[in-house]
Motif scaffolding. Structure first.
Motif, PDB file in Angstrom:
ATOM      1  N   UNK A  49     -29.775 -45.788 -30.433  1.00 30.91           N
ATOM      2  CA  UNK A  49     -29.372 -44.362 -29.892  1.00 30.91           C
ATOM      3  C   UNK A  49     -30.248 -43.310 -30.658  1.00 30.91           C
ATOM      4  N   UNK A  63     -25.480 -49.097 -17.710  1.00 35.06           N
ATOM      5  CA  UNK A  63     -25.841 -47.695 -17.685  1.00 35.06           C
ATOM      6  C   UNK A  63     -27.039 -47.542 -18.572  1.00 35.06           C
ATOM      7  N   UNK A 108     -31.837 -45.889 -17.067  1.00 37.39           N
ATOM      8  CA  UNK A 108     -31.467 -44.637 -17.643  1.00 37.39           C
ATOM      9  C   UNK A 108     -32.686 -43.804 -17.966  1.00 37.39           C
ATOM     10  N   UNK A 130     -33.862 -41.820 -21.439  1.00 34.63           N
ATOM     11  CA  UNK A 130     -33.008 -40.735 -21.866  1.00 34.63           C
ATOM     12  C   UNK A 130     -31.729 -40.784 -22.627  1.00 34.63           C
ATOM     13  N   UNK A 131     -31.362 -42.178 -22.700  1.00 37.17           N
ATOM     14  CA  UNK A 131     -29.818 -42.162 -23.578  1.00 37.17           C
ATOM     15  C   UNK A 131     -30.258 -42.789 -24.779  1.00 37.17           C
ATOM     16  N   UNK A 149     -21.566 -34.257 -14.496  1.00 33.11           N
ATOM     17  CA  UNK A 149     -21.102 -35.321 -15.304  1.00 33.11           C
ATOM     18  C   UNK A 149     -22.378 -36.252 -16.242  1.00 33.11           C
ATOM     19  N   UNK A 150     -23.640 -36.298 -15.402  1.00 32.43           N
ATOM     20  CA  UNK A 150     -24.637 -36.908 -16.015  1.00 32.43           C
ATOM     21  C   UNK A 150     -24.982 -36.060 -17.248  1.00 32.43           C
ATOM     22  N   UNK A 187     -23.126 -34.600 -19.257  1.00 29.13           N
ATOM     23  CA  UNK A 187     -22.036 -34.902 -20.353  1.00 29.13           C
ATOM     24  C   UNK A 187     -22.223 -36.258 -21.146  1.00 29.13           C
ATOM     25  N   UNK A 188     -22.827 -36.984 -20.061  1.00 34.20           N
ATOM     26  CA  UNK A 188     -22.889 -38.466 -20.575  1.00 34.20           C
ATOM     27  C   UNK A 188     -24.326 -38.456 -21.361  1.00 34.20           C
ATOM     28  N   UNK A 189     -25.340 -37.510 -20.922  1.00 29.71           N
ATOM     29  CA  UNK A 189     -26.188 -37.658 -21.864  1.00 29.71           C
ATOM     30  C   UNK A 189     -26.108 -36.968 -23.098  1.00 29.71           C
ATOM     31  N   UNK A 237     -23.280 -37.408 -24.815  1.00 25.02           N
ATOM     32  CA  UNK A 237     -22.593 -38.178 -25.581  1.00 25.02           C
ATOM     33  C   UNK A 237     -23.566 -39.175 -26.212  1.00 25.02           C
ATOM     34  N   UNK A 238     -24.649 -39.382 -25.658  1.00 17.89           N
ATOM     35  CA  UNK A 238     -25.486 -40.312 -26.418  1.00 17.89           C
ATOM     36  C   UNK A 238     -26.503 -39.610 -27.224  1.00 17.89           C
ATOM     37  N   UNK A 250     -33.959 -37.182 -16.577  1.00 15.82           N
ATOM     38  CA  UNK A 250     -32.264 -37.618 -16.080  1.00 15.82           C
ATOM     39  C   UNK A 250     -31.366 -36.918 -17.389  1.00 15.82           C
ATOM     40  N   UNK A 251     -30.296 -36.228 -16.849  1.00 15.48           N
ATOM     41  CA  UNK A 251     -29.461 -35.800 -17.790  1.00 15.48           C
ATOM     42  C   UNK A 251     -29.908 -34.282 -18.083  1.00 15.48           C
TER      43      UNK A 251
END
Lengths: 461, 461
Positions: B172, B196, B200, B203-204, B440-441, B443-445, B447-448, B459-460
């Motif tokens: 991470x 996921x 990606x 980017x994560x 949403x992407x 917010x996921x980004x 989170x990581x 992305x993100x």
């Protein structure tokens, strides 16, 4: 907490009065799913008709901090559809249309309340195959299948639900409607939300439409059965089959206790002196399937099978399949409480894992019989207790399963191959994923569900 | 911004001085990937040796808010590996060991710097198949393949990279090491982080180990070629093939301009009077493959193919495949700047999409030739410009591609089937996903990657 009248009125306004149930008897009917020992009465049961209604309900629930538990047929086996914190059970069975089956594009578009079997039948009628076939297929819904990435008997050759989901319409807990993926085999525009939602067990979004990939229906299906002195020999036969370049559609096993229970239940003429039974099958072009069945039969014989039978027609094949299909009902008849579990190990360690399960059961003085998917290492150890109210025996069964999950992890496996985590396995998830990954799951959950209203107390909690 | 000496010293302490490059010539070598028109010089190029080093580098980068761009072979075609905001290019090619190939478990475990071809060769040597085969396979790394969920020529029958990733070790951005999935076909413990992270685009998390599923190597592979008066006829032939219950491994097409370019480049004796060329092939047991090739040839003839050839041996098959493989080099020779793009549409709309592409190219006065994967609707419109410094022509090409992506979306398709979004397509992503999904992407980004250090501007973002 009961929902106050103003909120019930708003729910009635959204879906119509007759689709909001609050009578105690009606709530009780949705207090359980198919998992024994888990029970919680919701405050309301709501049956929306479409995506727009789901969106309005979720926006309301987020604004008012009301838990929402999405539910299909309620056949979940890990308490994933039990409303542990009360609130709304959101039943999606009114969204039950097959919207499209396209032979040209090899796909179907369905609402989540369609049963797996109904989808499979509809595509079969036009010469197509929807490969995932979870054991609950006649009852379970596609929405539930997607929410758990349901597996089934054809995992090794065909994969699981995740491998067939092309696109989703989903409603976020905050009410936004998103469309992920679509009709394409290749689409890498954005994070793979289609697969992230698949298997997210109703904790990230509510799925309201599913597009699945299909295959042409195989021309032929054939089935056979082999008895072995023990599971180790059956495991070696499976390895030999695969080393020979054949990945069969079906490779199911029953241990000695299962064979015994099935024979007492269904009187199929099974050999109860055998230590393990291997049910095998394949589908495809006739010449290939014939060659594969011969190869499998030879591999079984070479590894010490005491008897190998190949069905000569569909009726005989159906009889062989019955042995596997009635494992759970047969075991259920042995006691008052049946706990069906689910763990996976790397395929070569399957026999070793069943030995461990037997030793663990003995240690905790419970009866555990095991059947499952020999091709993909997915086992269903099943504990049968004589008395459903014997809390001491239940505690021993739970202790045995905790040991079984620990053993699966130790052998490089997992705590759930296809049933999901739900509430029942949440205590074991940290041992499988580790604290850092669990923390990451929680951050992902928060990215979707800031108010924490969607299926609380499950994945992401 | 240049990295200050203290940070460079800490990087040198982590990976060793010789693995931290800051000389202008060395930075320039990592200022581009395979995407024309994108260029950005990083502040440092760092070559870690293992997961632990990657973890320390990322923890440092998050603490100091330094952008980190993970990179494999740099063959990305959408500027996904360009360090737009400077910082560190993290090159993973030293992690290049094949750790395990298991015929018993049908899987391989590799480090991300292994090339796709090296993995494919290693498993081929023991009778196994790694199905994904992106066009860049001899150069590209598995890490890059996973980061983009790379596709290739066998998408319809075999799927793409995502379908073969069983487990990942990933670091991470905050430095924690997670292990997702594992060695199992069936594992639903937790959100599907394996899928996921696949696609990606760095980017994560940074992927440092990959476990992939394998198949037994098919006994036979056969190849054929058909010429059609136009792409619409080729498209109808593909539909007829699939309706007949056959999903071939290969169904590639070239449009008229591609046929012409390839013939001028490679002198293969192709028919330049044809409007479209369809390359087909299948693999499997000999009798099945023979039957499938006959079926495909008949379908082509029935839909008006002017000529159908089936290779009688491997050498002839190789010659046929050359027509497809040299499409890009052949087109590149026609001008000074070649922009290879990537879009997908539902298969039945492929010919319609190519007509739209031709009309768009004409409108913007640029030359676009199109080849691609007829089986899965994935097209590669390729724009060739005579002068690499003609900014007006480049602007017209960019306008044409914007129209092409809009047309793909309008036909139910996507802006990228297999190359990814990177920087190059980020401006088009909102049109494909909508604002809610884009949010949403992000917010996921977050989170990581709370500090936003990992591949920023992709992305993100």
């Amino acid at each position: 907490m009961a929902l106050d009248t103003a909120i019930l009125d708003r729910l009635r306004e959204i879906v119509g009065s007759e689709h909001v149930r609050v009578a105690p008897g009606e709530l009780a009917a949705f207090a359980r799913d198919a998992t024994p020992l888990f029970h919680a009465v919701p405050d309301a049961v709501v049956h929306p008709a479409d995506t727009a209604q789901v969106s309005r309900i979720l926006a309301l629930a987020t604004a008012e901090k009301i838990p929402v538990v999405p539910r299909g047929a309620g056949s979940n086996l890990c308490a994933g559809a039990v409303a542990l914190r009360g609130g709304i059970v959101l039943v999606l069975t009114r969204l039950n249309r097959i919207l499209e089956v396209s032979a040209d594009e090899l796909l179907a578009r369905v609402e989540p309340g369609v049963s797996t079997a109904a989808l499979a039948d509809a595509v079969d009628a036009v010469g197509l195959l929807y490969p995932p076939d979870p054991g609950s297929r006649t009852v379970a819904t596609i929405g539930g299948n997607v929410a758990t990435s349901a597996g089934g008997l054809r995992g090794l050759k065909y994969g699981v639900t995740r491998n067939y989901v092309l696109g989703l319409t989903a409603v976020l807990p905050t009410g936004e409607v998103i469309r992920t993926g679509g009709r394409l085999w290749k689409d890498v525009a954005g994070y793979d939300l289609t697969r992230l939602l698949t298997g997210s067990e109703g904790t990230l979004a509510v799925i309201t439409e599913v597009t699945v990939a299909l295959l042409p229906k195989p021309a032929t299906t054939r089935t056979g059965l082999a008895y072995f002195p023990d599971l180790a020999a059956a495991g070696r036969a499976v390895s030999r089959v695969l080393h020979g370049g054949v990945v069969p559609a079906t490779l199911e096993f029953l241990d000695r206790r299962c064979i015994d229970a099935v024979e007492r239940y269904a009187h199929l003429g099974l050999r109860t002196d055998a230590g393990a039974l291997l049910l095998f099958g394949d589908d495809g072009d006739e010449s290939t399937v014939d060659a594969h069945l011969r190869h499998i039969a030879e591999a079984c014989t070479a590894e010490g099978a005491v008897e190998v039978t190949t069905a000569s027609d569909a009726a005989q094949a159906e009889a062989l399949l019955t042995a596997r299909r009635c494992s759970l009902p047969a075991l259920s008849r042995l006691g008052a409480l049946t706990i069906l579990e689910d763990a996976s190990v790397p395929r070569p360690r399957l026999a070793e894992m069943v030995e461990r399960i037997d030793a663990i059961a003995e240690k905790h003085r419970v009866t555990v019989a095991t059947f499952g998917h020999a091709g993909d290492g997915n086992l269903h150890p099943t504990c049968v207790l004589p008395d459903a109210r014997d809390t001491d025996a239940i505690a021993r069964a739970e202790a045995a399963f905790a040991d079984i999950f620990a053993a699966a992890i130790e052998l490089g496996g997992t705590i759930t191959g296809e049933h999901g985590v739900g509430s029942a396995k949440l205590p074991h998830l940290a041992a499988r994923l580790g604290g850092d990954q669990l923390a990451l799951l929680r951050r992902i959950k928060a990215a979707f569900d800031p108010a924490g209203i969607l299926n609380p107390g499950k994945l992401g909690s």
